[in-house]
Scaffold this motif. Structure first.
Motif: not given
Length: 400
Positions: A20-26, A28-29, A62-63, A68-70
């Motif tokens: 979670a701290a590494q941003g994997f559970v949020a 994707r926008p 990493p992004p 996801g796709a960007y």
């Protein structure tokens, strides 16, 4: 949900905290903007840069794993645009970091005034005078590359730098110049004050102790829960100073010392750490992803060894050349050896291995979905799976 106040944390809780701290559970926008990339860089503190372009250069991965796709150009604009949000420096190896943190590295820049980039020998007067001459050239002429000073280069090779390139890298290490942009991955250098925002370059230089405390807190927030050696590795901090600053951070309440099940050393918990019930829905990790930077921590968290096998002789490789671990839930569930075949227009899975204990069907389906998304993000037409690895056949079927 916050972790419990108890000083005892289970191994499973530690994994979920770290993920979670590494941003994997949020979630994707969907539509990724510069704001998302900037926020991710602030969460991680650093995104490692690497030149290997087998899939995509590592700093782009990493992004994608988290958002996801960007558009690649979104990250490039953040890092090398006219108004950069990120800057290049030696954080965890060569890294992209939020520009606001530049003052926190001035203690390292000051050290460079007296030694070369590897810290192995002192800077002599002749070399210093030569470098100062190059700095004057940049002041009057504008941005330069190493190729502008390559007249004495003797042999090809990554570290066979000309004297001019060595001087540029020393000036970069000392913070006198920075990367304005990149051309075919080659740094284009300019004066730091002409690249970084004025509010950053004019910001006061913090005391070394304050800078160390701030960097350790960034690392602790990015890791969630971590040992002293984990935190020290994040920004390659000095040993004695790290230990002293961690004592101060615990005494002040900025960090909480805890014990993690199965860990043989005390850990430090960041007060903002979350403990979600669910892990990652599925993410392909660059070998240089900050979740798995420190291999001892990776093994401690996930119970598996992750090794970069690029430098291992082909016959001795276990999983492949450029292997991306696949994170699913709170486990590393599989590993895939990937290659972007730009000539053929496909993403090649050169090997696919299931991790012991991972659910086969669920992992294969999630991995296939992520590979499809990665292929589209890279502008490729599809995914081709070679017959190597214990899940290559079902993965090929799932992709069809």
């Amino acid at each position: 949900m916050k972790p419990p106040r108890s000083t005892e944390i289970s191994a499973a809780e530690a994994r979920r905290i770290a993920i979670a701290a590494q941003g994997f559970v949020a979630e994707r926008p969907g539509s990724v903007t510069r704001r998302h990339v900037r926020a991710l860089a602030e969460r991680l503190g650093a995104i490692q840069i690497d030149s290997v372009n087998v899939v995509a250069r590592s700093h782009y991965l990493p992004p994608f794993a988290r958002l996801g796709a960007y558009r690649h150009a979104t990250l490039e604009d953040c890092a090398w645009g006219k108004r950069p949000d990120l800057f290049e420096y030696w954080g965890h190896a060569a890294s992209l970091m939020p520009v606001a943190t530049q003052p926190l590295f001035r203690w390292r820049m000051a050290q460079a005034e007296h030694r070369n980039i590897w810290g192995t020998r002192a800077i002599d007067k002749e070399f210093r005078a030569y470098a100062e001459g190059i700095l004057k050239t940049i002041e009057t002429r504008g941005p330069v590359t190493g190729g502008d000073f390559a007249e004495d280069r003797k042999a090809p090779g990554w570290w066979n730098w000309s004297k001019g390139k060595q001087a540029l890298e020393w000036l970069f290490y000392a913070g006198r110049i920075t990367t304005r942009t990149r051309r075919n991955f080659e740094r284009v250098y300019d004066l730091a004050e002409r690249v970084l925002p004025e509010n950053v370059t004019r910001a006061p230089t913090p005391a070394v102790e304050d800078a160390h405390r701030a960097l350790l807190l960034i690392a602790a927030r990015a890791y969630g829960v971590a040992t002293e050696t984990d935190l020290r590795d994040y920004f390659r901090m000095p040993v004695a100073e790290t230990r002293a600053r961690l004592v101060e951070l615990v005494e002040s309440g900025a960090l909480r010392q805890v014990n993690v099940e199965g860990w043989d050393k005390p850990a430090f918990l960041h007060p903002d750490a979350k403990r979600p019930r669910n892990g990652a829905s599925g993410a392909l990790l660059s070998p240089f992803d900050s979740l798995i930077w420190f291999r001892a921590r990776t093994e401690r968290l996930f119970g598996t060894r992750v090794k970069l096998e690029i430098y291992t002789p082909a016959a001795e490789r276990q999983h492949g050349y450029y292997v991306l671990p696949f994170l699913k839930g709170d486990a590393i569930a599989a590993r895939v050896d990937l290659k972007s075949d730009r000539h053929a227009g496909v993403l090649r899975v050169q090997a696919a291995h299931l991790e012991p204990g991972a659910p086969r069907a669920e992992t294969v389906d999630a991995l296939a979905s992520e590979l499809r998304d990665m292929s589209m993000w890279l502008g490729l037409d599809g995914v081709v799976v070679a017959r190597r690895g214990d899940i290559s056949a079902p993965l090929a079927r799932a992709l069809r």
